[in-house]
Design an enzyme around this catalytic site. Structure first.
Site, PDB file in Angstrom:
ATOM      1  N   GLU A  88       0.827  -1.201   0.000  1.00  0.00           N
ATOM      2  CA  GLU A  88       0.000   0.000   0.000  1.00  0.00           C
ATOM      3  C   GLU A  88       0.863   1.253   0.000  1.00  0.00           C
ATOM      4  O   GLU A  88       0.524   2.245  -0.648  1.00  0.00           O
ATOM      5  CB  GLU A  88      -0.936  -0.006   1.217  1.00  0.00           C
ATOM      6  CG  GLU A  88      -1.909   1.144   1.279  1.00  0.00           C
ATOM      7  CD  GLU A  88      -2.980   1.093   0.205  1.00  0.00           C
ATOM      8  OE1 GLU A  88      -3.710   2.079   0.050  1.00  0.00           O
ATOM      9  OE2 GLU A  88      -3.080   0.055  -0.496  1.00  0.00           O
TER      10      GLU A  88
ATOM     11  N   THR B  10     -12.623   5.350 -13.503  1.00  0.00           N
ATOM     12  CA  THR B  10     -11.609   4.971 -12.523  1.00  0.00           C
ATOM     13  C   THR B  10     -11.985   3.691 -11.786  1.00  0.00           C
ATOM     14  O   THR B  10     -11.157   3.122 -11.093  1.00  0.00           O
ATOM     15  CB  THR B  10     -11.389   6.122 -11.522  1.00  0.00           C
ATOM     16  OG1 THR B  10     -10.187   5.887 -10.790  1.00  0.00           O
ATOM     17  CG2 THR B  10     -12.563   6.257 -10.562  1.00  0.00           C
TER      18      THR B  10
END
Length: 1059
Positions: free
Chosen positions: A464, A571
């Site tokens: 992440e 997106t």
């Protein structure tokens, strides 16, 4: 015999070339088809388990084989509650993936499919399994949420539309819910292609629509449901800024935002306006959340004919964009009510990523569509393209770190200065390479994608957040929830370059997902990518995006990979298009004024050329190991190491084979699935670029101030004392500002500076240092200087108070008239001239009063204190001439920039010539009686202007300097660049209007009679145009002030400015 051997040599070479070509064609079609089928299996393992164990709830718990729902016991649990709106989210997100699968049949199949046991497909053997599941999924949604009509059909098993008591995030609900419904609708009606599917509208038994085998008559149910969902999001857009609130309740709107205009009426508003009634709700949204709604809402407006959705989304987009910093950067967090940036940090990842994406994709979606010329700056496709180009310019200038930083990547910088603030990159930023590929910036996309590939190779997932400085995971953010961004960029890059290297990158991600994320009830995210710890959640985007982009990567002939249409992926990975039926039949030229900015003519760049006798241009890049070095791949455990992620599997694992866990490279190169033949034999990596940096420290000075030594200014930092100062410098070459190799101060003590920030020092600050110090050498600038002008105050004019008093005295009672009264009276006189015959005294009294006003003395008893005005000193930038005719300036002392009557400027007799001195000669008296002559630029050469000045006896009171004044239109270099920096230089809105060049005196100076001038005349050129000429006409004195710069080790310090 020897002749026979020579004759056989060409045949041997031909056979060798044929064998090499057979081995070097990249991944075979059979292998690609197998990977495509594996991707289909991955999707269905997750989708079938969701339908069996979680539907109609939002998401699946793959470890406990149950549904994941909203956390109603903990409303602050926004990681779940922001996304899960209680409307079968995973099914909505998966419909477009099913439609994409429907265009390609499984290999070795004539329609039947082993997945026919799906819950939705029943026991039938469908001709097209994915298409049947797509249609059955839509039917299931209609059964649970209605058909979107106001009648009985609008009520579903769960709700009428999305009338749900769910507080959700506007952004996530738009991209997943609204976008998923719209995309599925466009596949259903044929706006988006499904190979072999005919969306034929029929009328049967008074029903009109598309009749499907499952009994559903599709007549736009998903479009109506998307409209219902969007309407429930609209209350969030009622803000003072146009930025939507971050959250909304699908049933109740925004009662928790007390300052919303919807809640200002205590009687009819949604909540009480008393601030103590309820706790304050956070109003912080982000650039991505507010600005990434345009694709979905614009498509909805075009399909429904209702422009309100498109308008609010565009308003929100521009509300974000117009708040960008002066260096062209956008922040992440922004307050929806105040429009203020919440954090000074910025990058390209979390909180900001999809804003850039939607800028370019909105340009594509709207291309070819008419727009209102009056609103071209916010509605035209080119307006969004300009926003993307300027955003990319800012990113490349301020955030991008080039090859001198070990390998190109993007950092975290200060929003206002561009100074480095953090070294981490995040998984969300992996989307950017796909966007670059779409925009044509292929080399930047390829080089920065290498680092993400190396990171995936190291961790068998994408962390992440990861630090380029330490090489470790940043701040414990060690999970991977199935994010698609890296795979999405890999798909874009493959279809841009056709380099098979990206197919092997996709193969690596597929094998790692199968090996690490499989559970018996679906696919789990990785809570810790280092240990393989799983999280009990299958995010909806894993089926909606990750599996979709993998499938498209392994299906080169898919209609969406070959379709020539202005469609885009949102997106959230949902394709959208403005269909042909809503577009002009033929392209029409936009009527009226067009958007002021037009993109420069360009062509799509070619992909990188493949080296001879190689397969992949990417694998053969000379910097491919630079990214591996930055990712610390050389520290990665090998297959023989117990801690290696490669052996983290169960031998009885039902989803993988040995091919999933064997790397032929042991991480000597990447991706770990790359065949050996892709690496050129005996190849050598180029050396790593190393930055030349050093610190320059100054000693502590006695009696020097310790506080206030540095002061922040708009363009940098003002240094008031050098005592104990430490300057961090880096040697670089900046092509953007056309500066040769130089040192740049990137830090002062512990204060980091942005790339374009300057360090200002006064001469008094540095005059105590040895000007010949090799590490801090003061050098006079031979190119530029400042022209210093003393301008006396303009003649005083009567103040408005004094005029008012004079009017009162002179006009008497008439002075009580207001301006409107006088205008009305004049209008009446113009309309009724006959009235003057009856009242001649009115006009005569008015004229008499005005005459008295002009001659009346100041009225007694009226106090009037004139404002004291003094001479002001101005500095105008100038340049020194070059060429054989250049003469040195007179040796005068540099004046101070602050005016002082005790320190006047050296030249006080100034003459401003009325022409450009090309076709006439300067009178001899002017040259003898004036010290400075001013002429406008243009009309002829600089040498020609000097030739028209007569010979005069040199004297302190005669001509000492010729000043040529340049005008803005003479300083605008022609350019086709689309960058904001270049346009600002042309329009004067940025740092200046083009560069002020040095005047060229290409011949020695001659007199008007053709003789060599015995005493050459010094000349300078300054900018400012008419404003400078006006100052020189009034000037009481003129002087020149030399500029200085500093060198260290013989190289100029580029951003150190001596005041």
């Amino acid at each position: 015999m020897q002749g026979g051997a020579l004759a056989a040599l060409p045949l041997c070479l031909l056979l060798w070339t044929a064998c090499w070509a057979a081995c070097a064609r990249g991944m075979t079609d059979e292998t690609i088809a197998d990977l495509r089928q594996e991707t289909r299996d991955i999707f269905y393992h997750g989708f079938d388990n969701y339908m069996n164990h979680a539907f109609p709830e939002d998401e699946l718990r793959p470890l406990t084989c149950g549904p994941l729902t909203r956390d109603r016991q903990n409303p602050a649990h926004i990681e779940v509650n922001d996304v899960l709106g209680n409307y079968s989210l995973t099914l909505v997100d998966s419909l477009s993936t099913l439609a994409i699968f429907a265009s390609t049949s499984p290999p070795h199949s004539r329609g039947g499919n082993k997945h026919a046991g799906s819950r939705l497909a029943g026991s039938k053997l469908a001709g097209n399994k994915a298409l049947d599941d797509f249609q059955d999924g839509i039917k299931a949604l209609v059964d649970h949420y209605g058909d979107g009509t106001p009648g009985p059909g609008g009520a579903g098993k769960r709700a009428r539309g999305f009338d749900l008591d769910s507080k959700v995030q506007v952004f996530e609900t738009t991209i997943r819910g609204v976008g998923g419904l719209l995309s599925a609708h466009q596949f259903a009606v044929g706006d988006l292609p499904i190979r072999g599917y005919q969306a034929k509208v029929e009328v049967r038994k008074a029903r009109q629509g598309i009749f499907w085998p499952n009994g559903l008559v599709y007549d736009g149910q998903l479009l109506r449901l998307a409209t219902d969902l969007a309407n429930r999001l609209l209350p969030a857009f009622h803000t003072p800024t146009g930025l939507p609130y971050p959250r909304v309740n699908l049933r109740h709107g925004v009662p928790f935002y007390a300052d919303s205009p919807l809640n200002m009426d205590p009687e009819h508003g949604q909540c009480s306006t008393h601030p103590n009634d309820k706790p304050a709700e956070i109003t912080e949204t982000c650039s991505a959340g507010a600005g990434s709604l345009v694709l979905e809402f614009t498509t909805l407006s075009r399909l429904t004919g209702d422009p309100k959705y498109e308008k609010v989304a565009k308003d929100a987009f521009w509300a974000v964009w117009h708040r960008r910093s002066s260096i062209g950067l956008l922040g992440a967090g922004i307050d929806a009510e105040t429009g203020q940036w919440v954090s000074p940090y910025t990058g390209i990842g979390a909180g900001i990523d999809s804003f850039f994406e939607y800028a370019l994709k909105t340009h594509i979606l709207l291309s070819g569509l008419p727009y209102d010329p009056a609103n071209a700056s916010v509605d035209s496709p080119d307006a969004f393209l300009l926003a993307w180009e300027e955003a990319h310019d800012g990113i490349k200038r301020q955030i991008y770190r080039g090859a001198q930083h070990q390998h190109p990547h993007y950092a975290q910088v200060d929003l206002y200065t561009g100074a480095l603030r953090a070294f981490w990159i995040d998984s969300l930023s992996a989307f950017y390479q796909g966007l670059l590929a779409m925009a044509g910036y292929i080399d930047e996309a390829v080089e920065t994608h290498l680092l993400y590939t190396a990171l995936w190779t190291r961790y068998s997932a994408m962390p992440e957040r990861w630090s380029t400085a330490t090489g470790n995971i940043e701040h414990g953010l060690r999970w991977w929830g199935g994010r698609p961004e890296f795979i999405e960029s890999t798909w874009y890059l493959y279809h841009t370059t056709k380099d098979p290297w990206y197919l092997h990158v996709g193969e690596m991600t597929l094998r790692d997902i199968k090996r690490r994320c499989w559970t018996k009830c679906g696919w789990a995210g990785l809570q810790d990518i280092r240990t393989g710890e799983l999280s009990d959640r299958m995010e909806s985007f894993f089926l909606g995006e990750t599996a979709k982009y993998l499938f498209l990567l392994f299906d080169p002939s898919h209609p969406l990979n070959t379709w020539d249409a202005p469609y885009v992926f949102t997106t959230e990975g949902h394709p959208l298009v403005i269909p042909r039926r809503l577009r002009p039949a033929e392209p029409q030229r936009q009527q009226g004024p067009q958007f002021e900015w037009q993109p420069a003519p360009a062509t799509c760049p070619l992909p990188p050329a493949i080296l001879p006798f190689s397969i992949s241009a990417t694998a053969a890049r000379p910097d491919v190991f630079h990214a591996a070095s930055l990712a610390r791949l050389h520290l990665m455990p090998t297959v023989e190491t117990v801690e290696s992620a490669l052996i983290e599997f169960n031998s009885a694992h039902p989803s993988i084979s040995m091919a999933d866990v064997r790397s032929p490279s042991n991480y000597t190169y990447y991706p770990w699935t790359l065949p050996l033949e892709y690496i050129p034999k005996n190849a050598m990596s180029s050396p790593l670029a190393m930055r030349t940096t050093f610190d320059l420290s100054f000693p502590n000075m006695p009696n020097s101030p310790q506080l206030g030594t540095m002061q922040r200014m708009p363009e940098g930092i003002l240094v008031n004392s050098m005592s104990g100062l430490r300057l961090g410098m880096v040697r670089e070459h900046d092509q953007l500002i056309e500066m040769n190799e130089h040192f740049r101060i990137y830090a002062i003590s512990n204060v980091a500076l942005g790339r374009d920030e300057k360090v200002f020092m006064s001469r008094a600050t540095i005059e105590s240092f040895n000007p010949l110090d090799p590490y801090f050498t003061r050098t006079r600038d031979a190119h530029t200087l400042d022209l210093v002008i003393d301008v006396p105050p303009a003649p005083a004019a009567p103040s408005s108070d004094m005029l008012s008093s004079l009017l009162d005295v002179a006009l008497g009672e008439i002075g009580n008239l207001t301006g409107l009264d006088i205008v009305d009276a004049l209008d009446d006189m113009d309309a009724h001239p006959e009235a003057l015959e009856d009242e001649p005294s009115y006009l005569s009294n008015l004229l008499s009063s005005l005459q008295n006003l002009l001659t009346a003395p100041s009225p007694t008893g009226t106090s009037y204190t004139p404002i004291q005005q003094t001479t002001t000193r101005h500095a105008v930038a100038g340049t020194l001439p070059i060429g054989v005719g250049a003469a040195p300036l007179p040796d005068t002392k540099d004046p101070d920039l602050a005016y002082s009557a005790a320190n006047p400027l050296v030249w006080s007799k100034i003459y401003v010539h009325s022409t450009n001195l090309c076709d006439d000669r300067l009178p001899l008296e002017v040259a003898k009686e004036n010290q400075v002559v001013v002429v406008p630029r243009g009309g002829c050469s600089f040498s020609h202007k000097l030739r028209n000045i007569p010979t005069y006896p040199p004297d302190a009171g005669s001509l000492q300097l010729v000043i040529v004044v340049s005008f803005p239109e003479q300083q605008s270099p022609p350019t086709t660049s689309s960058s904001k920096r270049e346009r600002d230089r042309k329009t004067g809105e940025g740092e200046g209007v083009g560069p002020l060049v040095q005047p060229l005196l290409d011949e020695e100076q001659y007199t008007p009679g053709g003789l060599l001038r015995p005493h050459p005349i010094p000349l300078i050129m300054v900018d400012g145009g008419q404003e400078t000429i006006d100052m020189l006409k009034r000037a009481s004195g003129v002087g020149v002030r030399r500029r200085y710069y500093f060198r260290t080790q013989g190289v100029r310090i580029g951003n150190l400015i001596v005041l």
